[in-house]
Design a protein around this motif. Structure first.
Motif, PDB file in Angstrom:
ATOM      1  N   SER A  12      40.650  42.690  36.536  1.00  0.00           N
ATOM      2  CA  SER A  12      39.950  42.633  37.810  1.00  0.00           C
ATOM      3  C   SER A  12      38.876  43.706  37.871  1.00  0.00           C
ATOM      4  O   SER A  12      39.040  44.807  37.369  1.00  0.00           O
ATOM      5  CB  SER A  12      40.955  42.851  38.952  1.00  0.00           C
ATOM      6  N   PRO A  89      50.623  44.432  40.835  1.00  0.00           N
ATOM      7  CA  PRO A  89      51.073  43.339  41.704  1.00  0.00           C
ATOM      8  C   PRO A  89      51.210  42.055  40.893  1.00  0.00           C
ATOM      9  O   PRO A  89      50.570  41.890  39.841  1.00  0.00           O
ATOM     10  CB  PRO A  89      49.958  43.231  42.747  1.00  0.00           C
ATOM     11  N   ALA A  90      52.022  41.146  41.377  1.00  0.00           N
ATOM     12  CA  ALA A  90      52.318  39.921  40.630  1.00  0.00           C
ATOM     13  C   ALA A  90      51.057  39.149  40.268  1.00  0.00           C
ATOM     14  O   ALA A  90      50.959  38.574  39.179  1.00  0.00           O
ATOM     15  CB  ALA A  90      53.270  39.049  41.440  1.00  0.00           C
ATOM     16  N   ARG A  91      50.075  39.154  41.162  1.00  0.00           N
ATOM     17  CA  ARG A  91      48.856  38.375  40.923  1.00  0.00           C
ATOM     18  C   ARG A  91      48.049  38.889  39.744  1.00  0.00           C
ATOM     19  O   ARG A  91      47.220  38.181  39.177  1.00  0.00           O
ATOM     20  CB  ARG A  91      47.987  38.358  42.176  1.00  0.00           C
ATOM     21  N   GLU A  92      48.273  40.174  39.361  1.00  0.00           N
ATOM     22  CA  GLU A  92      47.516  40.787  38.265  1.00  0.00           C
ATOM     23  C   GLU A  92      48.234  40.689  36.922  1.00  0.00           C
ATOM     24  O   GLU A  92      47.632  40.922  35.877  1.00  0.00           O
ATOM     25  CB  GLU A  92      47.268  42.274  38.571  1.00  0.00           C
ATOM     26  N   GLN A  93      49.516  40.353  36.932  1.00  0.00           N
ATOM     27  CA  GLN A  93      50.321  40.543  35.728  1.00  0.00           C
ATOM     28  C   GLN A  93      49.967  39.578  34.604  1.00  0.00           C
ATOM     29  O   GLN A  93      49.979  39.978  33.433  1.00  0.00           O
ATOM     30  CB  GLN A  93      51.807  40.448  36.075  1.00  0.00           C
ATOM     31  N   ASP A  94      49.678  38.328  34.904  1.00  0.00           N
ATOM     32  CA  ASP A  94      49.384  37.384  33.824  1.00  0.00           C
ATOM     33  C   ASP A  94      48.161  37.820  33.025  1.00  0.00           C
ATOM     34  O   ASP A  94      48.186  37.860  31.790  1.00  0.00           O
ATOM     35  CB  ASP A  94      49.168  35.976  34.392  1.00  0.00           C
ATOM     36  N   TYR A 165      46.695  51.577  39.844  1.00  0.00           N
ATOM     37  CA  TYR A 165      48.072  51.105  39.923  1.00  0.00           C
ATOM     38  C   TYR A 165      49.129  52.050  39.360  1.00  0.00           C
ATOM     39  O   TYR A 165      50.313  51.875  39.656  1.00  0.00           O
ATOM     40  CB  TYR A 165      48.206  49.753  39.209  1.00  0.00           C
TER      41      TYR A 165
END
Length: 240
Positions: A12, A89-94, A165
């Motif tokens: 990101s 956060p979960a949205r960043e993990q992939d 993070y």
């Protein structure tokens, strides 16, 4: 080393804080490694090929730098990147999973170059020829260029994620869990290398992060020994 065979996802790009203890540490270490490999390449290029003492000084410094960077990559691979991933956060993990896998692979390629430098150094020490010295100098030049590009891109891609993070608590845990095979003398030399070009804020952070015994050792013997080491290696005292 190239990234031609690796596909690198981009993290990101949202705005991130500029400073964190983890980023400050990475910055001063990266700065020191960049500077020292550039200097090593320059010093080796005009060193006498058959001066055993000078060869030992230069190849010994190359060995120290290689071990510092290999250890740094191991800490990133085993401790820092996993800690960063846990904080995402979960949205960043992939996306981050692929990004961190890419950087682990890229660092492994650089590690191979660092180990190859040790072989080239030993060949110079044994052969004591201009050809062997030139091979060592060329290897240092290639490494300096590769390291500079590698670290610059890492700073663009991963430091914003660390700043955003990785909590100070997680960074402290990483620092405490990290291990080293450097001797006490070598650890103090690393302190000197890191402090030399650091800004006042980074110097203060680095010193605050040292164990009290290490800070005392730096004041009593480390600073003096580092200056003598640099004068012997470069022919001039450290910049600061």
């Amino acid at each position: 080393m190239t990234a031609a065979t690796l596909t690198r996802p981009r993290p990101s790009t949202e705005e991130a804080p500029r400073h964190s203890p983890a980023v400050a540490y990475q910055r001063v270490l990266h700065q020191a490694v960049r500077r020292e490999f550039r200097l090593l390449a320059e010093l080796a290029s005009w060193a006498p090929a058959d001066d055993a003492c000078r060869t030992a000084d230069l190849t010994g410094h190359a060995d120290l730098l290689a071990r510092i960077l290999l250890q740094h990559h191991a800490t990133e691979r085993e401790l820092l990147w996993p800690a960063l991933f846990r904080g995402l956060p979960a949205r960043e993990q992939d996306g981050a999973r692929d990004t961190l896998a890419y950087w682990t692979s890229r660092a492994a390629l650089l590690d191979h170059m660092l180990r190859d430098l040790s072989t080239t150094a030993r060949q110079w020490a044994v052969a004591e020829t201009i050809g062997a010295r030139n091979a060592f100098a060329r290897a240092c030049t290639r490494l300096a260029s590769t390291i500079d590009a590698h670290l610059a891109e890492e700073e663009r891609e991963l430091h914003p994620l660390l700043a955003r993070y990785l909590t100070d608590t997680e960074w402290t845990a990483v620092s405490r869990a990290a291990t080293t095979d450097l001797t006490g003398r070598e650890q103090l030399l690393l302190v000197g290398l890191a402090l030399e070009d650091a800004c006042a804020i980074d110097r203060a952070r680095l010193m605050a992060g040292l164990a009290p015994a290490t800070r005392t050792a730096w004041r009593i013997v480390g600073r003096r020994n580092y200056r003598a080491f640099v004068v012997r290696l470069r022919g001039a005292p450290p910049a600061a």
